[in-house]
Write an enzyme that holds these catalytic residues in place. Structure first.
Site, PDB file in Angstrom:
ATOM      1  N   GLY A  71       0.972  -1.113   0.050  1.00 30.09           N
ATOM      2  CA  GLY A  71       0.286   0.129  -0.037  1.00 30.09           C
ATOM      3  C   GLY A  71       0.679   1.248   0.243  1.00 30.09           C
ATOM      4  O   GLY A  71       0.613   2.172  -1.042  1.00 30.09           O
ATOM      5  N   THR A  72       1.934   1.396   1.016  1.00 32.46           N
ATOM      6  CA  THR A  72       3.335   2.677   0.352  1.00 32.46           C
ATOM      7  C   THR A  72       3.194   2.358  -0.383  1.00 32.46           C
ATOM      8  O   THR A  72       3.576   3.599  -1.233  1.00 32.46           O
ATOM      9  CB  THR A  72       4.034   1.797   1.749  1.00 32.46           C
ATOM     10  OG1 THR A  72       3.804   1.576   3.678  1.00 32.46           O
ATOM     11  CG2 THR A  72       5.606   2.660   1.335  1.00 32.46           C
ATOM     12  N   ASN A 151      -6.739   5.057   9.595  1.00 30.43           N
ATOM     13  CA  ASN A 151      -6.391   4.240  10.141  1.00 30.43           C
ATOM     14  C   ASN A 151      -6.443   3.807  11.912  1.00 30.43           C
ATOM     15  O   ASN A 151      -6.306   2.991  12.350  1.00 30.43           O
ATOM     16  CB  ASN A 151      -5.601   3.338   9.443  1.00 30.43           C
ATOM     17  CG  ASN A 151      -3.712   4.604   9.137  1.00 30.43           C
ATOM     18  OD1 ASN A 151      -4.466   6.000   9.029  1.00 30.43           O
ATOM     19  ND2 ASN A 151      -2.659   4.130  10.231  1.00 30.43           N
ATOM     20  N   GLN A 179      -7.591   1.024   4.638  1.00 27.66           N
ATOM     21  CA  GLN A 179      -8.526   0.549   5.641  1.00 27.66           C
ATOM     22  C   GLN A 179      -9.990   0.287   4.685  1.00 27.66           C
ATOM     23  O   GLN A 179     -10.429  -0.182   5.422  1.00 27.66           O
ATOM     24  CB  GLN A 179      -8.608   1.734   6.164  1.00 27.66           C
ATOM     25  CG  GLN A 179      -6.989   2.579   7.329  1.00 27.66           C
ATOM     26  CD  GLN A 179      -6.663   0.911   8.384  1.00 27.66           C
ATOM     27  OE1 GLN A 179      -7.794  -0.696   8.824  1.00 27.66           O
ATOM     28  NE2 GLN A 179      -5.484  -0.080   8.584  1.00 27.66           N
ATOM     29  N   SER A 199      -4.326  -2.389  -0.154  1.00 27.52           N
ATOM     30  CA  SER A 199      -3.261  -2.988  -0.307  1.00 27.52           C
ATOM     31  C   SER A 199      -3.866  -4.575   0.641  1.00 27.52           C
ATOM     32  O   SER A 199      -4.992  -4.898   1.308  1.00 27.52           O
ATOM     33  CB  SER A 199      -2.819  -2.748   1.584  1.00 27.52           C
ATOM     34  OG  SER A 199      -1.390  -3.850   2.059  1.00 27.52           O
ATOM     35  N   HIS A 201      -1.993  -6.712   2.597  1.00 28.17           N
ATOM     36  CA  HIS A 201      -2.851  -8.262   4.452  1.00 28.17           C
ATOM     37  C   HIS A 201      -3.703  -7.008   4.680  1.00 28.17           C
ATOM     38  O   HIS A 201      -3.338  -7.679   5.531  1.00 28.17           O
ATOM     39  CB  HIS A 201      -0.929  -7.301   4.418  1.00 28.17           C
ATOM     40  CG  HIS A 201      -0.429  -6.106   4.943  1.00 28.17           C
ATOM     41  ND1 HIS A 201      -0.334  -6.029   6.730  1.00 28.17           N
ATOM     42  CD2 HIS A 201      -0.203  -5.330   4.440  1.00 28.17           C
ATOM     43  CE1 HIS A 201       0.014  -4.447   6.380  1.00 28.17           C
ATOM     44  NE2 HIS A 201      -0.022  -4.516   5.451  1.00 28.17           N
ATOM     45  N   THR A 237       9.577  -8.302 -11.449  1.00 28.27           N
ATOM     46  CA  THR A 237       8.956 -10.390 -10.897  1.00 28.27           C
ATOM     47  C   THR A 237       7.425 -10.177 -10.040  1.00 28.27           C
ATOM     48  O   THR A 237       8.065  -9.450  -9.605  1.00 28.27           O
ATOM     49  CB  THR A 237      10.132 -11.130 -10.859  1.00 28.27           C
ATOM     50  OG1 THR A 237      11.084 -10.604 -11.912  1.00 28.27           O
ATOM     51  CG2 THR A 237       9.246 -12.199 -11.255  1.00 28.27           C
ATOM     52  N   CYS A 325       5.656   5.367  20.198  1.00 33.96           N
ATOM     53  CA  CYS A 325       7.101   4.194  21.663  1.00 33.96           C
ATOM     54  C   CYS A 325       7.418   3.274  20.552  1.00 33.96           C
ATOM     55  O   CYS A 325       8.281   2.617  20.342  1.00 33.96           O
ATOM     56  CB  CYS A 325       6.101   3.668  22.951  1.00 33.96           C
ATOM     57  SG  CYS A 325       5.386   5.408  23.232  1.00 33.96           S
TER      58      CYS A 325
HETATM   59  C1  PLP Z   1      -1.157  -0.433   6.233  1.00 28.23           C
HETATM   60  C2  PLP Z   1      -1.792   0.975   5.165  1.00 28.23           C
HETATM   61  C3  PLP Z   1      -0.812   1.423   4.647  1.00 28.23           C
HETATM   62  C4  PLP Z   1       0.509   0.937   4.421  1.00 28.23           C
HETATM   63  O1  PLP Z   1       0.337  -0.019   3.727  1.00 28.23           O
HETATM   64  P1  PLP Z   1       1.398  -1.581   3.905  1.00 28.23           P
HETATM   65  O2  PLP Z   1       0.399  -2.135   2.143  1.00 28.23           O
HETATM   66  O3  PLP Z   1       1.397  -1.779   5.188  1.00 28.23           O
HETATM   67  O4  PLP Z   1       2.242  -0.162   3.189  1.00 28.23           O
HETATM   68  C5  PLP Z   1      -1.359   2.747   3.426  1.00 28.23           C
HETATM   69  N1  PLP Z   1      -1.936   3.731   4.689  1.00 28.23           N
HETATM   70  C6  PLP Z   1      -3.189   3.129   5.413  1.00 28.23           C
HETATM   71  C7  PLP Z   1      -4.650   4.069   5.373  1.00 28.23           C
HETATM   72  C8  PLP Z   1      -2.677   1.922   5.842  1.00 28.23           C
HETATM   73  O5  PLP Z   1      -3.998   1.633   7.426  1.00 28.23           O
END
Ligand code: PLP
Length: 393
Positions: A71-72, A151, A179, A199, A201, A237, A325
């Protein structure tokens, strides 16, 4: 001791269906989709099938779906790719103060490259104002990037209205829907969204796979240069098992969305009411209605969220708090500061995010142990003692 996982906004377990469905792409059908022999052809085929599934879930066209490594990466690509492609048209970007760091830090970076960024405020309920947005638009604005759902506090922005404003002003619109995906209906056409990130996961598929939806015809610069994968727009890939898993998970979560969001909303309300009714000096962060089904974010005055987490863990309960933290800094969450919480209240927050595998018994267990934990921590808090004294006087 049974483990109770309440951190589904951080990541989710891979579902048994996804795990079963992707195993073969690690050990049997492990071909590189770019090769031409049989096991590679099947890799290519399943990647394209996953693309179709995800397109259907977003009401997008298949060729508008691009797989990324997270997602990043999708957020980075959307914002940097548009900024660079449209740099001759303008240098102004509009976002909000409470985006995920994968948007916020990209905008900060672009500021060092000559772009100007407006960070719209959010109100104390975690919502932006459409008036503020309209006022922020300049002749040089090239991109609006505003997250669908937050999030940390789960609040949902009026994405369709934002999309209409963007398009009436001929500005491109990106939304981080990581999210939101699977928890509310997403329709890129109806929403007037040009770019959208999700994303795997966060929806019961493996880590390390994302998608950027890019509307047909939009010019975007490439982030990763190399091979010709993803129709020449994203080299590298393909993560075949991850992508296949993303497709299975997307189809499953969208099919179950209606009943599951009802179930999660009921459980989440039980968490919120159970806590607010039984524990003094605490409050909900973020709008009560315009929020994701599974999100409860509550601040407990006079104590630290981190201490609550440690004690919850002793009962096998895993959640998250409002300070960073864990990432080695003592800064309270920028999201909680953005909705106007002072530092000490932001430090005392607890985020419970429910998911598919949480049950009512999990919630009952939380409500059983949390009042005792908060009470115990407050008894050790000098601040709390002072307040109690004042009330007695
Ligand atoms: C988890 C998250 C991301 C990042 O996704 P990753 O696949 O972990 O890099 C970006 N935006 C929001 C709102 C998220 O909750």
């Amino acid at each position: 001791m049974n483990k109770i996982y309440f951190d589904n906004a951080a990541t989710t377990q891979v579902s048994p269906e996804v795990f079963e469905g992707i195993k073969q792409y690690f050990v049997d059908e492990y071909g590189n989709p770019s090769s031409i022999y049989e096991i590679a052809r099947s890799s290519k085929k399943v990647v394209e099938e996953a693309r179709e599934k995800i397109a259907r879930c977003l009401n997008a066209e298949t060729q508008e779906i691009y797989f990324t490594g997270s997602g990043t990466e999708a957020n980075n690509w959307a914002i940097k790719g548009i900024a660079e492609a449209l740099a001759d048209k303008g240098n102004h970007i509009i976002t909000t103060t409470f985006e995920h760091h994968a948007v916020l830090h990209v905008c900060k970076y672009l500021e060092t490259k000559g772009f100007e960024v407006t960070y719209l405020p959010v109100n104390n309920q975690g919502l932006i104002s459409l008036d503020d947005l309209k006022k922020a638009i300049r002749s040089t604005t090239i991109l609006i990037t505003i997250m669908t759902a937050n999030n940390e506090i789960g609040t949902i922005q009026p994405i369709k209205e934002i999309g209409e404003i963007a398009h009436n002003n001929k500005i491109l619109f990106h939304t981080d829907a990581v999210q939101a995906f699977g928890h509310m209906k997403i329709d890129v056409k109806d929403w007037h969204v040009d770019l959208l990130s999700i994303s795997a996961h966060k929806i019961y598929a493996p880590k390390g796979v994302g998608v950027l939806y890019v509307r047909k015809g939009i010019k975007i610069k490439t982030l990763l240069h190399g091979g010709a994968q993803e129709r020449n727009r994203r080299a590298g890939t393909e993560n075949v098992p991850g992508i296949v898993g993303f497709g299975i998970a997307a189809e499953q979560i969208v099919a179950e969305m209606e009943s599951e969001s009802k179930r999660l909303t009921t459980l989440r309300n039980k968490v919120i009411d159970g806590i607010l009714d039984c524990i003094p000096y605490c409050f909900l962060n973020g709008d009560r209605e315009k929020r994701l089904p599974g999100n409860a974010n509550i601040s407990f005055e006079y104590i630290e969220g981190e201490s609550i987490l440690l004690l919850l863990e002793m009962h096998g309960i895993y959640a998250s708090s409002g300070s960073a933290c864990t990432s080695g800094s003592l800064d309270p969450s920028h999201v909680l500061l953005a909705i106007g919480l002072p530092h000490e209240k932001a430090h005392g927050s607890l985020r419970i995010t429910l998911g598919r595998y949480n049950t009512e018994e999990d919630v009952n267990r939380l409500l059983e142990v949390l009042p005792g934990i908060v009470d115990r921590l407050r008894k050790m808090s000098p601040l709390y003692e002072n307040i109690q004294q004042q009330h007695k006087l």
